[in-house]
Design an enzyme around this catalytic site. Sequence first.
Site, PDB file in Angstrom:
ATOM      1  N   ASP A   8       0.877  -1.184   0.000  1.00 24.92           N
ATOM      2  CA  ASP A   8       0.000   0.000   0.000  1.00 24.92           C
ATOM      3  C   ASP A   8       0.912   1.231   0.000  1.00 24.92           C
ATOM      4  OD1 ASP A   8      -2.433   1.263  -0.091  1.00 24.92           O
ATOM      5  OD2 ASP A   8      -2.843   1.083   2.054  1.00 24.92           O
TER       6      ASP A   8
HETATM    7 MG   LIG Z   1      -2.877   4.511   5.434  1.00 15.59          MG
END
Ligand SMILES: [Mg+2]
Length: 210
Positions: free
Chosen positions: A64
């Site tokens: 991410d």
């Molecule tokens: Mg975050």
Amino acid sequence: MQVLYEHGFPVPKPIDQNRHCVVMELIDAFPLRQIDHVEDPGQLYSDLMDLIVRLAQYGLIHCDFNEFNILVGNDGKPILIDFPQMVSTSHPNAEEYFNRDVECIRTFFKRRFQYESVLYPKFRRDTKREFNLDVKVAASGFSSSQQKQLESYMNALAVEDDDESGAYSEEDEQEGSEEEEADEQCHTSEDEEEEDSSQIEDGTAGSSKK
Ligand SMILES: [Mg+2]
Ligand SMILES: Nc1ncnc2c1ncn2[C@@H]1O[C@H](COP(=O)(O)OP(=O)(O)OP(=O)(O)O)[C@@H](O)[C@H]1O
């Protein structure tokens, strides 16, 4: 985070943990998402790509790695946060996740800073495993009992790929499709995308920190 911190990665200093709560150092910085101008986009881009590669050399992919999870202080140096989704480089989808992290940064730098480089890391070429932090942190996709089997599989793949070209290189023919794919995969909401493009169109991007 503890393990990354102990190995010198730029992450907040962990202080304590209990069940699902983590107490950490408060970083005096803005998320990259909120920054419209940096002194040297090329240096920051390079620092971020180095960070992705270094994590992979330790057996880890952030998964991410984007403008929401990178804090940038006044010194222009990145601090990485938000690790729950991290996986091992031996995860079956490791290459896809690695490339997605790289493409998220490339896409963001093009859109926000109008910065584009032909240099970017490739999973099979740049992620020679040197350490096994994934085992230490039990990152998804890897267990010590699977280690030998997976390593020999990855080695076999690496041998097969020896014929492919190396070095950071221009891949013009593929860039369009890679970028479209990255746009779909990066974790930026539609509203925020619209905000980004309107800032660039009306020339407000690149002014100052919000
Ligand atoms: Mg975050
Ligand atoms: N150590 C820190 N120091 C300063 N700000 C922080 C720190 N950790 C997180 N933040 C701020 O909090 C925001 C959200 O943090 P984080 O990315 O860890 O959680 P999240 O993405 O909201 O949650 P999730 O983990 O569920 O995706 C960051 O964008 C950042 O602005």
